[in-house]
Design a protein around this motif. Structure first.
Motif, mmCIF file in Angstrom:
data_model
loop_
_atom_site.group_PDB
_atom_site.id
_atom_site.type_symbol
_atom_site.label_atom_id
_atom_site.label_comp_id
_atom_site.label_asym_id
_atom_site.label_seq_id
_atom_site.Cartn_x
_atom_site.Cartn_y
_atom_site.Cartn_z
ATOM 1 N N UNK A 23 0.828 -1.205 0.000
ATOM 2 C CA UNK A 23 0.000 0.000 0.000
ATOM 3 C C UNK A 23 0.866 1.260 0.000
ATOM 4 N N UNK A 24 1.984 1.170 -0.726
ATOM 5 C CA UNK A 24 2.865 2.341 -0.788
ATOM 6 C C UNK A 24 2.381 3.326 -1.839
ATOM 7 N N UNK A 25 2.684 4.596 -1.587
ATOM 8 C CA UNK A 25 2.514 5.611 -2.614
ATOM 9 C C UNK A 25 3.679 5.411 -3.578
ATOM 10 N N UNK A 26 3.401 4.870 -4.737
ATOM 11 C CA UNK A 26 4.489 4.540 -5.662
ATOM 12 C C UNK A 26 4.894 5.733 -6.510
ATOM 13 N N UNK A 27 4.029 6.762 -6.567
ATOM 14 C CA UNK A 27 4.352 7.938 -7.378
ATOM 15 C C UNK A 27 3.580 9.140 -6.852
ATOM 16 N N UNK A 28 4.264 10.277 -6.822
ATOM 17 C CA UNK A 28 3.634 11.566 -6.554
ATOM 18 C C UNK A 28 4.216 12.563 -7.547
ATOM 19 N N UNK A 29 3.392 12.980 -8.480
ATOM 20 C CA UNK A 29 3.837 13.912 -9.517
ATOM 21 C C UNK A 29 3.105 15.243 -9.363
ATOM 22 N N UNK A 30 3.883 16.319 -9.413
ATOM 23 C CA UNK A 30 3.351 17.671 -9.409
ATOM 24 C C UNK A 30 3.741 18.318 -10.731
ATOM 25 N N UNK A 31 2.763 18.698 -11.523
ATOM 26 C CA UNK A 31 3.020 19.258 -12.862
ATOM 27 C C UNK A 31 3.946 18.338 -13.658
ATOM 28 N N UNK A 32 3.762 17.032 -13.493
ATOM 29 C CA UNK A 32 4.554 16.052 -14.214
ATOM 30 C C UNK A 32 5.904 15.742 -13.613
ATOM 31 N N UNK A 33 6.288 16.413 -12.533
ATOM 32 C CA UNK A 33 7.586 16.196 -11.885
ATOM 33 C C UNK A 33 7.438 15.167 -10.771
ATOM 34 N N UNK A 34 8.223 14.091 -10.835
ATOM 35 C CA UNK A 34 8.156 13.016 -9.850
ATOM 36 C C UNK A 34 8.933 13.406 -8.589
ATOM 37 N N UNK A 35 8.255 13.348 -7.434
ATOM 38 C CA UNK A 35 8.898 13.704 -6.174
ATOM 39 C C UNK A 35 9.473 12.502 -5.434
ATOM 40 N N UNK A 36 8.968 11.296 -5.708
ATOM 41 C CA UNK A 36 9.366 10.123 -4.943
ATOM 42 C C UNK A 36 10.321 9.236 -5.724
#
Length: 264
Positions: A23-36
């Motif tokens: 149940x991990x957050x596998x991706x967090x993108x802001x304006x297409x930029x990956x933070x993780x």
């Protein structure tokens, strides 16, 4: 009910949750930029039913000593939730709920629920631990791996926070029980923030993310080149022994964290 990945969207933010991979957050993108940081072990995973290391994998509950598998010898680390297959209970465009039933080798029966809620400029994660029977000690928290750089040629992330104390770390990477003034990084250390966790991550010229939580403990880990970790949690490492929080039939263990971002 399903274990397929769930993607949430709000404004220019996109979050992907992988219930089949802890149940991990596998991706967090802001304006297409990956933070993780990407990869099967990374993203942001829930730490449950304990956080960080348990000394020698052992904790006491009343007159009983329980032995957990030594998955980071000589200790046990980060709980079982990150390796479990969770179930998607419900999902909308911006919110989702996931569940996981505690099983062997954890000696108690219970259920963990993670709620994921995305807004245009924030992500809120909540964990609840309930018992199906006896009360038991537990911890809950999150272990995000934030990319050290988020753009090609971009500056390294800057970490800013003002803890009330640092848990002195022994040679075994566990708190000694002594509280000291915060030392300069690099860190693999636990800090106390009695007014609640509040850590600012800034990528100069790009984004900043404020990690907040009502909880009073945070582990900061920045000893790797690829990523840094800011881990809000309900107690310190080895806390099942030193600062236990009980899950009871009338009082579950609940924790939350909110990440709020803005463009620089």
């Amino acid at each position: 009910m399903t274990t397929q990945e769930t993607t949430l969207t709000a404004g220019d933010a996109e979050v992907t949750v992988a219930p089949g991979n802890g149940c991990r957050i596998s991706s967090l993108k802001i304006s297409g930029t990956e933070l993780l940081r990407q990869g099967e072990k990374y993203g942001c995973f829930p730490m449950v039913p304990w956080c960080g290391r348990i000394r020698d994998g052992q904790f006491r509950d009343g007159g009983h000593t329980h032995q957990m598998p030594l998955n980071s010898p000589p200790h046990a680390i980060h709980g079982f939730g990150r390796n479990a297959e969770w179930t998607t209970a419900r999902a909308t465009r911006t919110e989702a709920a996931f569940t996981y039933d505690l099983t062997d080798p954890w000696p108690y029966s219970g259920r963990v629920t993670q709620l994921v809620s995305l807004a245009e400029n924030s992500l809120t994660l909540s964990l609840g631990v309930e018992t199906y029977g006896d009360s038991f000690p537990a911890q809950a928290g999150w272990h995000p791996w934030f990319n050290r750089t988020i753009t090609d040629g971009g500056s390294s992330v800057q970490i800013a926070f003002d803890p009330a104390w640092q848990e002195e770390r022994g040679a075994d990477h566990l708190p000694t029980g002594k509280r000291i003034e915060a030392t300069p990084g690099p860190w693999d250390d636990c800090f106390g923030m009695p007014e609640g966790v509040d850590v600012m991550l800034s990528w100069p010229g790009a984004l900043q993310v404020e990690v907040k939580s009502p909880e009073q403990w945070v582990v900061v880990y920045d000893e790797q080149d690829a990523a840094v970790c800011v881990e809000p949690q309900t107690g310190p490492p080895n806390g099942l022994n030193t600062a236990p929080r009980l899950v009871t039939p009338v009082e579950p263990l609940e924790a939350s964290t909110t990440w709020t971002w803005s463009h620089l």
